[in-house]
Design a protein around this motif. Structure first.
Motif, PDB file in Angstrom:
ATOM      1  N   THR A  52       0.857  -1.184   0.000  1.00 51.13           N
ATOM      2  CA  THR A  52       0.000   0.000   0.000  1.00 51.13           C
ATOM      3  C   THR A  52       0.893   1.234   0.000  1.00 51.13           C
ATOM      4  O   THR A  52       1.818   1.342   0.813  1.00 51.13           O
ATOM      5  CB  THR A  52      -0.922   0.006   1.225  1.00 51.13           C
ATOM      6  OG1 THR A  52      -1.870  -1.055   1.094  1.00 51.13           O
ATOM      7  CG2 THR A  52      -1.668   1.325   1.359  1.00 51.13           C
ATOM      8  N   ILE A  53       0.613   2.152  -0.910  1.00 47.83           N
ATOM      9  CA  ILE A  53       1.407   3.379  -1.041  1.00 47.83           C
ATOM     10  C   ILE A  53       0.513   4.578  -0.785  1.00 47.83           C
ATOM     11  O   ILE A  53      -0.587   4.676  -1.335  1.00 47.83           O
ATOM     12  CB  ILE A  53       2.053   3.483  -2.444  1.00 47.83           C
ATOM     13  CG1 ILE A  53       3.089   2.373  -2.642  1.00 47.83           C
ATOM     14  CG2 ILE A  53       2.710   4.840  -2.637  1.00 47.83           C
ATOM     15  CD1 ILE A  53       2.614   1.194  -3.382  1.00 47.83           C
ATOM     16  N   VAL A  54       0.995   5.485   0.065  1.00 49.50           N
ATOM     17  CA  VAL A  54       0.268   6.719   0.389  1.00 49.50           C
ATOM     18  C   VAL A  54       1.150   7.896  -0.001  1.00 49.50           C
ATOM     19  O   VAL A  54       2.336   7.941   0.354  1.00 49.50           O
ATOM     20  CB  VAL A  54      -0.072   6.792   1.889  1.00 49.50           C
ATOM     21  CG1 VAL A  54      -0.815   8.092   2.203  1.00 49.50           C
ATOM     22  CG2 VAL A  54      -0.892   5.584   2.311  1.00 49.50           C
ATOM     23  N   ALA A  55       0.593   8.848  -0.741  1.00 48.91           N
ATOM     24  CA  ALA A  55       1.326  10.045  -1.159  1.00 48.91           C
ATOM     25  C   ALA A  55       0.500  11.266  -0.793  1.00 48.91           C
ATOM     26  O   ALA A  55      -0.660  11.372  -1.208  1.00 48.91           O
ATOM     27  CB  ALA A  55       1.602   9.998  -2.659  1.00 48.91           C
ATOM     28  N   ARG A  56       1.081  12.197  -0.017  1.00 50.27           N
ATOM     29  CA  ARG A  56       0.315  13.311   0.530  1.00 50.27           C
ATOM     30  C   ARG A  56       0.939  14.645   0.173  1.00 50.27           C
ATOM     31  O   ARG A  56       2.155  14.797   0.183  1.00 50.27           O
ATOM     32  CB  ARG A  56       0.232  13.209   2.065  1.00 50.27           C
ATOM     33  CG  ARG A  56      -0.275  11.891   2.578  1.00 50.27           C
ATOM     34  CD  ARG A  56      -0.113  11.779   4.080  1.00 50.27           C
ATOM     35  NE  ARG A  56      -1.111  12.564   4.796  1.00 50.27           N
ATOM     36  CZ  ARG A  56      -0.847  13.411   5.761  1.00 50.27           C
ATOM     37  NH1 ARG A  56       0.407  13.643   6.119  1.00 50.27           N
ATOM     38  NH2 ARG A  56      -1.822  14.055   6.358  1.00 50.27           N
ATOM     39  N   THR A  57       0.083  15.619  -0.139  1.00 47.75           N
ATOM     40  CA  THR A  57       0.538  17.012  -0.179  1.00 47.75           C
ATOM     41  C   THR A  57       0.410  17.588   1.229  1.00 47.75           C
ATOM     42  O   THR A  57      -0.461  17.168   2.004  1.00 47.75           O
ATOM     43  CB  THR A  57      -0.299  17.854  -1.149  1.00 47.75           C
ATOM     44  OG1 THR A  57      -1.644  17.946  -0.664  1.00 47.75           O
ATOM     45  CG2 THR A  57      -0.308  17.250  -2.550  1.00 47.75           C
ATOM     46  N   ASN A  58       1.268  18.502   1.553  1.00 45.56           N
ATOM     47  CA  ASN A  58       1.225  19.172   2.858  1.00 45.56           C
ATOM     48  C   ASN A  58       1.409  20.664   2.629  1.00 45.56           C
ATOM     49  O   ASN A  58       2.469  21.237   2.889  1.00 45.56           O
ATOM     50  CB  ASN A  58       2.302  18.619   3.790  1.00 45.56           C
ATOM     51  CG  ASN A  58       2.002  17.209   4.257  1.00 45.56           C
ATOM     52  OD1 ASN A  58       1.054  16.986   4.998  1.00 45.56           O
ATOM     53  ND2 ASN A  58       2.806  16.249   3.815  1.00 45.56           N
ATOM     54  N   LEU A  59       0.348  21.277   2.097  1.00 48.07           N
ATOM     55  CA  LEU A  59       0.403  22.684   1.700  1.00 48.07           C
ATOM     56  C   LEU A  59      -0.272  23.608   2.710  1.00 48.07           C
ATOM     57  O   LEU A  59      -0.370  24.813   2.466  1.00 48.07           O
ATOM     58  CB  LEU A  59      -0.256  22.844   0.324  1.00 48.07           C
ATOM     59  CG  LEU A  59       0.368  22.005  -0.806  1.00 48.07           C
ATOM     60  CD1 LEU A  59      -0.499  22.053  -2.059  1.00 48.07           C
ATOM     61  CD2 LEU A  59       1.781  22.492  -1.100  1.00 48.07           C
ATOM     62  N   GLY A  60      -0.765  23.037   3.806  1.00 49.67           N
ATOM     63  CA  GLY A  60      -1.430  23.854   4.812  1.00 49.67           C
ATOM     64  C   GLY A  60      -2.810  24.325   4.412  1.00 49.67           C
ATOM     65  O   GLY A  60      -3.313  25.327   4.931  1.00 49.67           O
ATOM     66  N   ARG A  61      -3.461  23.590   3.496  1.00 51.77           N
ATOM     67  CA  ARG A  61      -4.804  23.969   3.083  1.00 51.77           C
ATOM     68  C   ARG A  61      -5.793  23.757   4.231  1.00 51.77           C
ATOM     69  O   ARG A  61      -5.573  22.959   5.145  1.00 51.77           O
ATOM     70  CB  ARG A  61      -5.246  23.149   1.873  1.00 51.77           C
ATOM     71  CG  ARG A  61      -4.327  23.279   0.659  1.00 51.77           C
ATOM     72  CD  ARG A  61      -4.385  24.682   0.068  1.00 51.77           C
ATOM     73  NE  ARG A  61      -3.783  24.730  -1.242  1.00 51.77           N
ATOM     74  CZ  ARG A  61      -2.646  25.358  -1.536  1.00 51.77           C
ATOM     75  NH1 ARG A  61      -1.986  26.012  -0.577  1.00 51.77           N
ATOM     76  NH2 ARG A  61      -2.172  25.355  -2.776  1.00 51.77           N
ATOM     77  N   ALA A  62      -6.917  24.445   4.163  1.00 55.18           N
ATOM     78  CA  ALA A  62      -7.919  24.353   5.228  1.00 55.18           C
ATOM     79  C   ALA A  62      -8.625  23.008   5.240  1.00 55.18           C
ATOM     80  O   ALA A  62      -9.170  22.593   6.269  1.00 55.18           O
ATOM     81  CB  ALA A  62      -8.946  25.480   5.068  1.00 55.18           C
ATOM     82  N   GLN A  63      -8.640  22.316   4.102  1.00 55.70           N
ATOM     83  CA  GLN A  63      -9.335  21.041   4.015  1.00 55.70           C
ATOM     84  C   GLN A  63      -8.456  20.004   3.320  1.00 55.70           C
ATOM     85  O   GLN A  63      -7.581  20.350   2.508  1.00 55.70           O
ATOM     86  CB  GLN A  63     -10.650  21.197   3.240  1.00 55.70           C
ATOM     87  CG  GLN A  63     -11.670  22.076   3.953  1.00 55.70           C
ATOM     88  CD  GLN A  63     -12.887  22.345   3.090  1.00 55.70           C
ATOM     89  OE1 GLN A  63     -12.758  22.797   1.952  1.00 55.70           O
ATOM     90  NE2 GLN A  63     -14.076  22.061   3.611  1.00 55.70           N
ATOM     91  N   ARG A  64      -8.712  18.733   3.655  1.00 53.93           N
ATOM     92  CA  ARG A  64      -7.968  17.626   3.051  1.00 53.93           C
ATOM     93  C   ARG A  64      -8.944  16.614   2.472  1.00 53.93           C
ATOM     94  O   ARG A  64      -9.951  16.275   3.097  1.00 53.93           O
ATOM     95  CB  ARG A  64      -7.047  16.949   4.076  1.00 53.93           C
ATOM     96  CG  ARG A  64      -6.290  15.740   3.513  1.00 53.93           C
ATOM     97  CD  ARG A  64      -5.273  15.189   4.496  1.00 53.93           C
ATOM     98  NE  ARG A  64      -4.167  16.097   4.688  1.00 53.93           N
ATOM     99  CZ  ARG A  64      -3.095  16.180   3.906  1.00 53.93           C
ATOM    100  NH1 ARG A  64      -3.011  15.391   2.822  1.00 53.93           N
ATOM    101  NH2 ARG A  64      -2.133  17.030   4.161  1.00 53.93           N
TER     102      ARG A  64
END
Length: 358
Positions: A52-64
């Motif tokens: 299982t591969i998880v790739a995340r952005t971490n841009l500080g947006r208000a919602q995910r």
């Protein structure tokens, strides 16, 4: 190791991914290729947990938003490698996994690579062992060790939905119903007790059963109760002393697992019933603001999802989730599995527009 070119079109990616066999339990080559393709992307934080591969952005947006797709398929039956076919003048890609659900995964991989500045933070999840028992599911294992990765305001599963939005899903229960007898030589059948004959009332009850249609939050879910496998006997001249009937129950998301089990035991009262797999369904979740915004953005008319999908897992964790992907669900697991090129492109276009605010 197979190589995935994420600069290719989502249509070409679909062909490439489908041509990498990944029947449940044999996902590692495809998981390796996905990990290699996304691990070097600077805008993504990549985690691998088994296959299982998880790739995340971490841009500080208000919602995910979590966007997920499974990478395994049911067994291949002469339908790999893929080929291009024409059906009534419309081009399709034919082959195992095209519908369930590698076309959806291809769209997700393409967008994961290209969307470096989305308007929401995104958690992309590609996971193994969806087509088998729930305890083997890659998301089951991931939730046990990294529940933080599931934190989101809304989730989208790329399950086939004809490019429309399908809310929630039915629950899924499997049970083994057993009968017992006395083994004897078939030439002296009166000495024994035939366990297969004793299973006849089980089959009669299932044949006479009339499944319900249940409205849940404006969507109508169709239930189903069926024998899916039967086994018994050891030889052609022996009265069988044991028989097993495997039963599958698809139940509306208005019912929890305990109620589903109670219903099965009521229908099959008087028989030895063992529950061997149980996954609760998910309510539509379309009342969530992000869900309503998404449905409006892609111009969809929500429908119910009859099969079980991992929207149920997200729902159980408090994350409203819907199904949205290319492919006709009626062709999932079918030997003539095929996906129209236009739906792959439409789903990519819809997701891209909503995630970027274009």
């Amino acid at each position: 190791m197979p190589v995935l070119d994420l600069t290719a079109s989502s249509v070409d990616l679909t062909r490439t991914i489908c041509d990498i066999p990944s029947v449940s339990g044999d996902e590692t080559p495809l998981a390796d290729a996905i990990f290699a393709a996304v691990d070097g992307l600077d805008h993504l934080e990549v985690t691998r947990h088994g296959d299982t591969i998880v790739a995340r952005t971490n841009l500080g947006r208000a919602q995910r938003v979590a966007i997920a797709g499974h990478i395994d398929t049911v067994p291949i039956n002469g339908n790999v490698p893929t080929r291009d076919v024409d059906v009534d003048g419309q081009p399709f890609i034919w082959g195992r996994g095209t519908v369930d659900m590698k076309a959806g995964v291809a769209v997700q991989l393409k967008l994961a690579a290209e969307l470096t500045d989305p308007r929401v933070d995104i958690t992309w999840m590609w996971y193994d062992h969806e087509e088998v028992a729930a305890e083997l599911n890659g998301l089951t294992r991931l939730a046990a060790s990294r529940p933080d990765l599931f934190e989101a305001d809304f989730a989208i599963l790329g399950e086939p939905s004809n490019g429309q939005v399908e809310g929630g899903c039915n629950g899924n229960l499997r049970a083994i119903v057993r009968t017992s007898g006395v083994r004897a030589h078939s030439a002296r059948a009166w000495i024994g007790e035939n366990a297969i004959h004793k299973a006849a009332p089980i089959l009669a009850r299932l044949a006479e059963y009339r499944p319900r249609e249940v409205e849940v939050e404006g969507l109508v879910y169709r239930e189903g109760l069926n024998a899916v496998r039967i086994g018994g006997g050891i030889a052609g001249n022996v009265i069988p002393d044991a028989c097993e009937v495997e039963v599958n129950y698809r139940f509306a998301p208005s019912k929890d697992g305990a109620a589903a089990e109670a219903h099965i035991r009521d229908v099959l009262a008087g028989f030895d019933v063992e529950i061997v797999d149980l996954a609760e369904g998910a309510r539509p979740g379309l009342d969530a603001p992000l869900a309503q915004e998404f449905v409006a953005a892609v111009g969809a008319v929500p429908q119910p999802k009859y099969g079980w999908t991992d929207v149920a897992r997200f729902s159980a964790m408090g994350v409203p989730a819907v199904n949205y992907g290319p492919g006709d669900p009626h062709l999932a697991h079918h030997d003539e599995e095929r996906v129209p090129l236009s739906q792959i492109e439409d789903v990519e276009r819809g997701l891209r527009a909503w995630l970027t605010g274009a």
